[in-house]
Design an enzyme around this catalytic site. Structure first.
Site, PDB file in Angstrom:
ATOM      1  N   CYS A   2     -11.058 -35.185  86.399  1.00  0.00           N
ATOM      2  CA  CYS A   2     -12.286 -34.418  86.534  1.00  0.00           C
ATOM      3  C   CYS A   2     -12.970 -34.291  85.175  1.00  0.00           C
ATOM      4  CB  CYS A   2     -12.073 -33.026  87.107  1.00  0.00           C
ATOM      5  SG  CYS A   2     -11.728 -33.040  88.854  1.00  0.00           S
ATOM      6  N   ARG A  27     -12.028 -40.513  84.290  1.00  0.00           N
ATOM      7  CA  ARG A  27     -11.275 -39.289  84.593  1.00  0.00           C
ATOM      8  C   ARG A  27     -11.240 -38.980  86.082  1.00  0.00           C
ATOM      9  NH1 ARG A  27     -10.684 -34.753  81.361  1.00  0.00           N
ATOM     10  NH2 ARG A  27     -10.718 -35.201  79.156  1.00  0.00           N
ATOM     11  N   TRP A  74     -11.757 -35.871  90.581  1.00  0.00           N
ATOM     12  CA  TRP A  74     -10.514 -36.440  91.093  1.00  0.00           C
ATOM     13  C   TRP A  74      -9.911 -35.341  91.946  1.00  0.00           C
ATOM     14  CZ3 TRP A  74      -5.260 -35.267  90.886  1.00  0.00           C
ATOM     15  CH2 TRP A  74      -4.408 -36.284  91.340  1.00  0.00           C
ATOM     16  N   ASN A  98     -12.443 -28.125  86.372  1.00  0.00           N
ATOM     17  CA  ASN A  98     -11.327 -29.052  86.205  1.00  0.00           C
ATOM     18  C   ASN A  98     -10.064 -28.214  86.191  1.00  0.00           C
ATOM     19  OD1 ASN A  98     -10.039 -30.867  83.324  1.00  0.00           O
ATOM     20  ND2 ASN A  98      -9.488 -31.075  85.451  1.00  0.00           N
ATOM     21  N   GLY A  99      -9.132 -28.534  87.105  1.00  0.00           N
ATOM     22  CA  GLY A  99      -7.883 -27.785  87.156  1.00  0.00           C
ATOM     23  C   GLY A  99      -7.546 -27.424  88.587  1.00  0.00           C
ATOM     24  N   GLU A 479       8.061 -50.428  84.092  1.00  0.00           N
ATOM     25  CA  GLU A 479       6.638 -50.449  83.731  1.00  0.00           C
ATOM     26  C   GLU A 479       5.908 -51.570  84.473  1.00  0.00           C
ATOM     27  OE1 GLU A 479       4.394 -48.786  82.530  1.00  0.00           O
ATOM     28  OE2 GLU A 479       2.889 -50.082  81.623  1.00  0.00           O
ATOM     29  N   LYS A 483       2.759 -51.016  86.895  1.00  0.00           N
ATOM     30  CA  LYS A 483       1.449 -51.670  86.726  1.00  0.00           C
ATOM     31  C   LYS A 483       1.021 -52.350  88.019  1.00  0.00           C
ATOM     32  CE  LYS A 483       0.105 -50.271  83.939  1.00  0.00           C
ATOM     33  NZ  LYS A 483       0.670 -49.376  82.981  1.00  0.00           N
ATOM     34  N   GLU A 486       0.018 -49.786  90.648  1.00  0.00           N
ATOM     35  CA  GLU A 486      -1.213 -49.069  90.322  1.00  0.00           C
ATOM     36  C   GLU A 486      -2.454 -49.863  90.682  1.00  0.00           C
ATOM     37  OE1 GLU A 486      -0.846 -46.309  86.426  1.00  0.00           O
ATOM     38  OE2 GLU A 486      -0.394 -48.399  86.041  1.00  0.00           O
ATOM     39  N   HIS A 502      23.847 -52.573  93.906  1.00  0.00           N
ATOM     40  CA  HIS A 502      24.178 -51.266  94.473  1.00  0.00           C
ATOM     41  C   HIS A 502      23.125 -50.788  95.465  1.00  0.00           C
ATOM     42  CE1 HIS A 502      27.595 -50.818  91.827  1.00  0.00           C
ATOM     43  NE2 HIS A 502      26.830 -51.304  90.855  1.00  0.00           N
ATOM     44  N   LYS A 602      -7.543 -41.174  84.980  1.00  0.00           N
ATOM     45  CA  LYS A 602      -6.898 -41.099  83.674  1.00  0.00           C
ATOM     46  C   LYS A 602      -6.925 -39.668  83.165  1.00  0.00           C
ATOM     47  CE  LYS A 602      -6.694 -44.459  80.045  1.00  0.00           C
ATOM     48  NZ  LYS A 602      -5.550 -45.205  80.599  1.00  0.00           N
TER      49      LYS A 602
HETATM   50  N1  HGA Z   1      -9.124 -28.662  92.149  1.00  0.00           N
HETATM   51  C1  HGA Z   1     -10.452 -29.187  92.016  1.00  0.00           C
HETATM   52  C2  HGA Z   1     -10.632 -29.890  90.682  1.00  0.00           C
HETATM   53  C3  HGA Z   1      -9.719 -31.084  90.600  1.00  0.00           C
HETATM   54  C4  HGA Z   1      -9.428 -31.566  89.194  1.00  0.00           C
HETATM   55  O1  HGA Z   1      -9.600 -30.911  88.199  1.00  0.00           O
HETATM   56  N2  HGA Z   1      -8.918 -32.802  89.103  1.00  0.00           N
HETATM   57  O2  HGA Z   1      -8.529 -33.299  87.869  1.00  0.00           O
HETATM   58  C5  HGA Z   1     -10.810 -30.093  93.175  1.00  0.00           C
HETATM   59  O3  HGA Z   1      -9.949 -30.574  93.915  1.00  0.00           O
HETATM   60  O4  HGA Z   1     -12.000 -30.334  93.352  1.00  0.00           O
END
Ligand code: HGA
Length: 607
Positions: A2, A27, A74, A98-99, A479, A483, A486, A502, A602
């Protein structure tokens, strides 16, 4: 994850907000949105998907106004739809976040109980409504924010625009990054200095719990208790020029090819050429008495740490504990006083790693960080800052940051070995000579690009792929699998070669390519035996080795990649190249979005 930007100006802001989002799109790219304040109205435009969709929406329906906020998302809570896109708005204000607001369910229930209708599924929207409720009760924006912030649990960077206040924005941070930019007659908020680079180089880093009122003339910064505080203005080195792809098709491809240069740059700052010894920058902590190293990281950085564990233990004979950050924090690790804790992160903002760092700091550990952004939160909270010099990494799949982390870790392992009296000057000079060979060997490995591109069609149709390696090639196998997952969305797993029997050997059939990473050396014959076990069951092997290895074991392989012969110390750096190129070419063959793969972003600033 975000990206947030806000501008208080005297000239229209929409274009500059979008330009800021463009610089942060790596981001998050689930959706994007802008809200300006214009003639007593909130003018909001949002669009699902890439930023280009928002640009088109704004072209069709512009957002005038000289104050505004914007966001690239995101998603953590709620699907990546236009309805869940930020900014979230009420009649009174609009907000970007963001959060994660961890107690959003109880807050939402409280708001619903009062008859307030929330339109999105996000955790974020509750904050907009809590603030709005305070405004309706007659509170000023400042009082509203001061009332609401203590009610939020979790992590946030916020930027808020108020309909009735075309002269100001409010920002706040706790756990997620937010910087303040100082302009001439205008002020800015952003997730990082890079986002603000074309607007200003004069940056203040807000501290945990800070909130700020921005007007055109300046900023009134308050700490969590509401007391006015000063935060130093520093000059950001972030470049205003957009990071371009040049002649490359993708950022990831460009970043893979930059490795000889950036690894040389990184090594250059850790090696004293005059006497060919390791010299760590500005190190005023004595590491000779370190008894134990705790290493914590996530994703690709974790695999760099895993490789370094071999080096720290072999060269410096220091025991190493290693954890992924999200596990470390919650398992109550035993931390001896006098220990060194090392944290590795490209962005220096990775939420889990940062929380682990703070945990170790509180436990009295010496904090070392290896980050690619020297102004990041981790860098600012470290006792020992060991920067990589990879330059901005835009491709979501990390490549050049990884090899630069390895370069720093190899130098640190050498330094520790010398400080602990386990490596003579002559041995140190020998190690340094091998490290200095890395850029040329990386160049030689990059010359195999065409050969690896030719192998990609053998892997692209697979549903599952196995990667095998021994010693430091085992983390590299992990890794390689990461990659491939991803960016090509093929299920892949990395295994220690000896571990295959195993369990994973049950997966082997002629549709599962097995990529074997095996430079010739003491462990080679053991790995060849494991390869034979794969082949005996109809498995298709792609062998990545040197001339000697390919000569000994290449017969019967589906394909071979013949690498330059390198010293074992730098082998993980050099063998990273074919692993990255293979994932890249497979993704291109499959037509996936290499630089912005689905569901990823990212700079992982949420837990
Ligand atoms: N929780 C919020 C913001 C997501 C966020 O910061 N992503 O890195 C949402 O889902 O919109």
């Amino acid at each position: 994850m975000c990206g947030i930007i806000g501008i208080v100006s005297t000239t229209p802001v929409a274009d500059r907000l979008v330009d800021g989002l463009r610089r942060m799109e790596y981001r998050g790219y689930d959706s994007a949105g802008v809200c300006t304040v214009h003639e007593g109205e909130l003018v909001r435009r949002r669009a699902e998907g890439k930023l280009a969709n928002l640009v088109a929406a704004l072209a069709a329906d512009p957002a005038p106004g000289t104050v505004g906020i914007a966001h690239t998302r995101w998603a953590t809570h709620g699907a990546p739809t236009a309805r869940n896109a930020h900014p979230h708005a009420t009649e009174h204000l609009a907000l970007v976040h963001n959060g994660i607001i961890e107690n959003y369910k109880e807050l939402r229930a409280e708001l619903n109980g009062e008859g307030r209708v929330l339109e999105s599924e996000t955790d974020t929207e509750v904050v907009a409504h809590l603030l709005s409720r305070e405004v309706e009760r007659g509170a000023s924006p400042e009082t509203a924010i001061q009332t609401v912030l203590p009610r939020l649990r979790g992590a946030f960077a916020l930027a808020v625009a108020f309909r009735s206040r075309p002269d100001m924005l409010i920002g706040a941070r706790l756990g997620s990054p937010l910087v303040l930019g100082h302009g001439d007659g205008e002020m800015f908020l952003g997730s990082d200095a890079l986002a603000l680079a074309p607007l200003t180089q004069r940056i203040s880093y807000l501290e945990e719990g800070d909130w700020v009122v921005l007007t055109r003339d300046g900023a009134d910064i308050r700490d969590a208790g509401g007391a006015p505080v000063e935060r130093e203005i520093v000059t950001s080195g972030a470049t205003a020029a957009a990071v371009e792809k040049g002649n490359y098709r993708h950022y990831m491809q460009k970043e893979i090819f930059e490795q000889p240069t950036v690894v040389a740059q990184t090594l250059g700052s850790y090696i004293r050429q005059a006497d060919a010894t390791v010299a760590l920058p500005q190190l005023d902590v004595d590491l000779s008495t370190v008894k134990r190293i705790t290493m914590v990281a996530c994703g690709t950085s974790f695999y760099a740490a895993m490789i370094a564990k071999y080096w720290f233990e072999t060269f410096a004979r220091v025991p190493v504990d290693l954890d992924v950050a999200s596990e470390f924090r919650y398992r109550d690790p035993v931390l001896e006083r006098g220990g060194l804790s090392l944290f590795i992160s490209q962005s220096g903002e990775t939420a889990d790693t940062l929380a682990a760092l703070r945990h170790c700091k509180a436990a009295g550990q010496t904090i070392g960080v290896i980050v690619n952004v020297p102004t990041s939160t981790m860098a600012r909270e470290a006792d020992i800052l060991l920067p990589t010099h990879a330059g901005p990494e835009i491709g979501v799949a990390s490549t050049k940051a990884f090899t630069c982390q390895l370069a720093v870790l190899a130098a640190l392992a050498t330094h520790l070995a010398v400080r602990r009296g386990l490596m003579s000057r002559a041995e140190e000079q020998d190690v340094v000579a091998h490290l200095l060979e890395a850029p040329a060997s990386l160049n030689a490995a990059l010359k195999l690009d065409g050969a690896i591109e030719a192998i990609a069609p053998l892997v692209a149709p697979a549903r599952d792929v196995l990667y095998l390696g021994r010693g430091p090639d085992y983390p590299l196998a992990l890794e390689g699998a990461l990659k491939l997952k991803e960016i090509s969305y093929i299920h892949a797993e990395g295994y220690a070669s000896g571990e295959m029997k195993h369990g994973p050997i049950a997966l082997i059939d002629d549709r599962v390519p097995v990529i074997v990473l095996a430079p010739s050396g003491p462990l080679f014959e053991k790995t060849v035996s494991n390869m034979e076990e794969v082949r005996a069951r109809g498995g298709k092997v792609i062998l990545i080795s040197d001339e000697e290895g390919v000569r000994q074991a290449g017969d019967g392989a589906l394909a071979t990649v013949c690498m330059p012969r390198v010293h074992p110390l730098i082998a993980p750096l050099v063998y990273a190249v074919p692993v990255q190129l293979l994932a890249y070419h497979v993704a291109v063959a499959k037509g996936t979005d290499v630089d912005q793969p689905r569901n990823l972003a990212k700079s992982v600033t949420v837990e």
